[in-house]
Structures are given as structure tokens and as C-alpha cells.
Design an enzyme around this catalytic site. Sequence first.
Site, PDB file in Angstrom:
ATOM      1  N   CYS A 123      -6.242   2.054   5.883  1.00 26.06           N
ATOM      2  CA  CYS A 123      -6.860   0.808   6.323  1.00 26.06           C
ATOM      3  C   CYS A 123      -6.242   0.417   7.677  1.00 26.06           C
ATOM      4  O   CYS A 123      -5.279   1.046   8.123  1.00 26.06           O
ATOM      5  CB  CYS A 123      -6.622  -0.293   5.278  1.00 26.06           C
ATOM      6  SG  CYS A 123      -4.905  -0.866   5.200  1.00 26.06           S
ATOM      7  N   HIS A 148       0.850  -1.191   0.000  1.00 22.99           N
ATOM      8  CA  HIS A 148       0.000   0.000   0.000  1.00 22.99           C
ATOM      9  C   HIS A 148       0.884   1.239   0.000  1.00 22.99           C
ATOM     10  O   HIS A 148       2.030   1.198   0.464  1.00 22.99           O
ATOM     11  CB  HIS A 148      -0.892   0.020   1.238  1.00 22.99           C
ATOM     12  CG  HIS A 148      -1.964  -1.016   1.231  1.00 22.99           C
ATOM     13  ND1 HIS A 148      -3.062  -0.944   2.057  1.00 22.99           N
ATOM     14  CD2 HIS A 148      -2.125  -2.160   0.508  1.00 22.99           C
ATOM     15  CE1 HIS A 148      -3.850  -1.972   1.842  1.00 22.99           C
ATOM     16  NE2 HIS A 148      -3.301  -2.739   0.912  1.00 22.99           N
ATOM     17  N   GLU A 174       0.935   3.888   1.789  1.00 28.36           N
ATOM     18  CA  GLU A 174       1.418   4.333   3.106  1.00 28.36           C
ATOM     19  C   GLU A 174       2.591   3.492   3.583  1.00 28.36           C
ATOM     20  O   GLU A 174       3.598   4.032   4.053  1.00 28.36           O
ATOM     21  CB  GLU A 174       0.295   4.234   4.155  1.00 28.36           C
ATOM     22  CG  GLU A 174      -0.937   5.034   3.836  1.00 28.36           C
ATOM     23  CD  GLU A 174      -2.040   4.240   3.150  1.00 28.36           C
ATOM     24  OE1 GLU A 174      -3.215   4.469   3.480  1.00 28.36           O
ATOM     25  OE2 GLU A 174      -1.717   3.393   2.270  1.00 28.36           O
TER      26      GLU A 174
END
Length: 156
Positions: free
Chosen positions: A84, A54, A56
Site C-alpha cells: 500500500c 502491516h 512490511e
Amino acid sequence: MNGGGRDTRFMTEALREAETALARGDVPVGALVVRDEEVLARSSNLKTTDPTAHAEIRAIREAAERVGRWNLKDCDLFVTLEPCPMCAGACVNARLRDVVFGAWNSKTGAAGTLYNILRDTRLNHRCGVRGGVMEDMCAAPLMEYFKRKRIEVKRE
């Protein structure tokens, strides 16, 4: 406290990362790790065999490598979509100061929508959170991506 023009400036850069992901067919989420006014890392979601790829996570890893330490207490994350649970946990573990995000995530949001991992008082660190920064602009590439996916499914 940061905010205002700084949030918009860095979110605009994160949005460029999301658009790059969209252009290559990945889920369009972009992220930056910023210390003071310097972008330490920038990334976007990447479809690979790595389920943790992801935006991040990738940006946090790059920033930690660049500064030579895991503790990013003097850094902020700018991301186009509410993190998330996995990414929120990484933000807490990295001791990020602030997490600034654009679009709210009704499916897996962990910065206030479904969970509030970033500010959970049971954890050993809490991040500052500012959500909804440039929300419509950040949501647009995601809506375009999933619209394309629905069209592809109809063709099959």
C-alpha cells in the site's frame, strides 16, 4: 539482478507468514526482509491498535533493529501482496534494494497498480520491483480470508 528460484524460495517463506496470519484471523499478508541469502526479519499483518502494523512495516522495523541501522540498501523485501502507499513509502525510506511481491492489489497497490511510489523519480530513492511472483498462491489466502468475512457478515 536477483529473481527466478530465489524469488520463489523467499516468496514461499513469506506465504507461510501469510498463512499464519490467516490461521489467527488476521489479514493474510506475509513479508520477509532478506540480505544476501539470510532472512533478517519475517512478519505478517497484525490487527492491533496500531494502524501501521502491516507485515512490511513490522518486517522493516525488525530488520533495521537487527542490523543496527535504518538504511537497508543491501536488503530486499518479499511480500505476498503489493504494498500500500504507507508500506511503499517505508520501503523507499528504508532504501530497500528490491521489493518482490506476489498478488497485485487493486484497492491500494502502490508498486504499479494505483500508484508507483517505489519507482517514482521525484523521490530520493527508487526500489527495484518484481510483481506477480507466485501470484495465484499469494492471492489464495486473501480470497479465503475475505470469503470468511463475507460469511460472517451474512450471519450477523
